[in-house]
Design a protein around this motif. Structure first.
Motif, PDB file in Angstrom:
ATOM      1  N   ILE A 161      46.819  40.103  32.389  1.00 20.81           N
ATOM      2  CA  ILE A 161      45.846  39.021  32.486  1.00 20.81           C
ATOM      3  C   ILE A 161      47.798  37.748  32.086  1.00 20.81           C
ATOM      4  O   ILE A 161      47.611  37.230  32.586  1.00 20.81           O
ATOM      5  CB  ILE A 161      44.913  39.282  32.481  1.00 20.81           C
ATOM      6  CG1 ILE A 161      44.423  40.184  33.643  1.00 20.81           C
ATOM      7  CG2 ILE A 161      44.847  37.460  32.880  1.00 20.81           C
ATOM      8  CD1 ILE A 161      42.852  40.000  33.585  1.00 20.81           C
ATOM      9  N   ASP A 205      39.155  38.548  37.067  1.00 23.17           N
ATOM     10  CA  ASP A 205      40.743  38.817  36.639  1.00 23.17           C
ATOM     11  C   ASP A 205      41.221  37.456  37.132  1.00 23.17           C
ATOM     12  O   ASP A 205      42.159  36.519  36.057  1.00 23.17           O
ATOM     13  CB  ASP A 205      41.925  39.506  37.543  1.00 23.17           C
ATOM     14  CG  ASP A 205      40.594  40.980  36.467  1.00 23.17           C
ATOM     15  OD1 ASP A 205      39.749  41.100  35.613  1.00 23.17           O
ATOM     16  OD2 ASP A 205      41.593  41.816  36.684  1.00 23.17           O
ATOM     17  N   ASP A 206      40.430  36.504  38.407  1.00 25.36           N
ATOM     18  CA  ASP A 206      41.072  35.654  39.301  1.00 25.36           C
ATOM     19  C   ASP A 206      40.974  34.714  37.891  1.00 25.36           C
ATOM     20  O   ASP A 206      41.672  33.762  38.004  1.00 25.36           O
ATOM     21  CB  ASP A 206      41.437  34.958  40.761  1.00 25.36           C
ATOM     22  CG  ASP A 206      39.657  35.727  40.374  1.00 25.36           C
ATOM     23  OD1 ASP A 206      38.529  35.859  39.838  1.00 25.36           O
ATOM     24  OD2 ASP A 206      39.040  34.683  41.398  1.00 25.36           O
ATOM     25  N   ASP A 229      40.051  47.473  27.523  1.00 29.30           N
ATOM     26  CA  ASP A 229      39.708  45.890  28.064  1.00 29.30           C
ATOM     27  C   ASP A 229      40.666  44.570  27.449  1.00 29.30           C
ATOM     28  O   ASP A 229      40.752  43.889  27.736  1.00 29.30           O
ATOM     29  CB  ASP A 229      38.370  45.325  27.474  1.00 29.30           C
ATOM     30  CG  ASP A 229      36.935  46.346  28.302  1.00 29.30           C
ATOM     31  OD1 ASP A 229      36.955  46.427  29.710  1.00 29.30           O
ATOM     32  OD2 ASP A 229      36.264  46.712  27.933  1.00 29.30           O
ATOM     33  N   HIS A 243      43.943  44.771  28.998  1.00 27.94           N
ATOM     34  CA  HIS A 243      44.005  44.476  30.717  1.00 27.94           C
ATOM     35  C   HIS A 243      43.794  42.614  30.457  1.00 27.94           C
ATOM     36  O   HIS A 243      44.795  42.613  31.017  1.00 27.94           O
ATOM     37  CB  HIS A 243      42.344  44.711  31.404  1.00 27.94           C
ATOM     38  CG  HIS A 243      42.562  44.296  32.640  1.00 27.94           C
ATOM     39  ND1 HIS A 243      42.958  44.900  33.241  1.00 27.94           N
ATOM     40  CD2 HIS A 243      41.708  43.560  33.273  1.00 27.94           C
ATOM     41  CE1 HIS A 243      42.470  44.377  34.530  1.00 27.94           C
ATOM     42  NE2 HIS A 243      41.844  43.064  34.390  1.00 27.94           N
ATOM     43  N   VAL A 244      43.180  42.283  29.303  1.00 30.01           N
ATOM     44  CA  VAL A 244      42.906  41.672  28.935  1.00 30.01           C
ATOM     45  C   VAL A 244      44.949  40.751  28.308  1.00 30.01           C
ATOM     46  O   VAL A 244      45.640  39.806  29.217  1.00 30.01           O
ATOM     47  CB  VAL A 244      41.807  40.670  28.125  1.00 30.01           C
ATOM     48  CG1 VAL A 244      42.677  39.301  27.205  1.00 30.01           C
ATOM     49  CG2 VAL A 244      41.101  40.082  28.929  1.00 30.01           C
ATOM     50  N   LEU A 287      40.092  34.914  34.339  1.00 26.06           N
ATOM     51  CA  LEU A 287      40.551  34.527  33.413  1.00 26.06           C
ATOM     52  C   LEU A 287      41.822  34.176  33.418  1.00 26.06           C
ATOM     53  O   LEU A 287      42.043  32.924  32.139  1.00 26.06           O
ATOM     54  CB  LEU A 287      40.163  36.037  32.335  1.00 26.06           C
ATOM     55  CG  LEU A 287      41.171  36.710  31.427  1.00 26.06           C
ATOM     56  CD1 LEU A 287      39.865  36.393  30.482  1.00 26.06           C
ATOM     57  CD2 LEU A 287      40.617  37.700  31.729  1.00 26.06           C
ATOM     58  N   ALA A 288      42.400  34.399  34.220  1.00 22.28           N
ATOM     59  CA  ALA A 288      44.301  33.770  34.878  1.00 22.28           C
ATOM     60  C   ALA A 288      44.269  32.986  34.557  1.00 22.28           C
ATOM     61  O   ALA A 288      44.544  32.241  33.778  1.00 22.28           O
ATOM     62  CB  ALA A 288      44.281  34.776  35.857  1.00 22.28           C
TER      63      ALA A 288
END
Length: 139
Positions: free
Chosen positions: A101, A67-68, A94, A97-98, A70-71
């Motif tokens: 983010i 996640d970090d 998923d 979730h994206v 991707l962000a």
């Protein structure tokens, strides 16, 4: 317009994992069309980019960027629009979730959801997950 098109990381049952490595042809085609129209567009295949960091969770395998990371990649691109693909129904969570983010990483960006799942079951996504959904119409 600066557009980032994202294939989300995914979680899949280990018995289906060998068939999970697909190229995001749809997003690549969209990016090419946007570029031809004078826009800046990039594809982030978050599953492939994090392929080496697979994590097993019981009978499931999670594949893709953390996640970090991707962000960070979303923030670094500074998109005005983020398109998130849900090519299969098992990836709907998923994709959502994206989207969460992306909302935090690029709060001014417009969020668009698309893909086969969105076309087949647009009402299955919680209200507010995306600003817009793109559904294909077949005639």
């Amino acid at each position: 317009m600066r557009t980032l098109l994202v294939t989300p990381p995914f979680t899949i049952h280990r018995r289906f994992f060998r068939n999970a490595d697909t190229f995001p042809v749809g997003l690549a085609s969209l990016a090419a069309s946007l570029r031809a129209g004078g826009h800046e567009a990039s594809v982030l295949d978050a599953a492939a980019a994090g392929w080496a960091s697979q994590r097993r969770e019981g009978d499931y395998v999670h594949v893709g960027l953390a996640d970090d990371e991707l962000a960070r990649r979303i923030r670094d691109f500074e998109p005005e629009l983020v398109g998130v693909s849900a090519p299969f129904s098992v990836q709907a969570y998923d994709a959502q979730h994206v989207a969460r983010i992306a909302r935090e990483a690029a709060p001014r960006a417009t969020l668009v959801g698309g893909g086969a799942h969105v076309t087949a079951l647009p009402r299955s996504l919680p209200a507010g997950s995306f600003d817009y959904l793109v559904c294909l119409l077949y005639t």
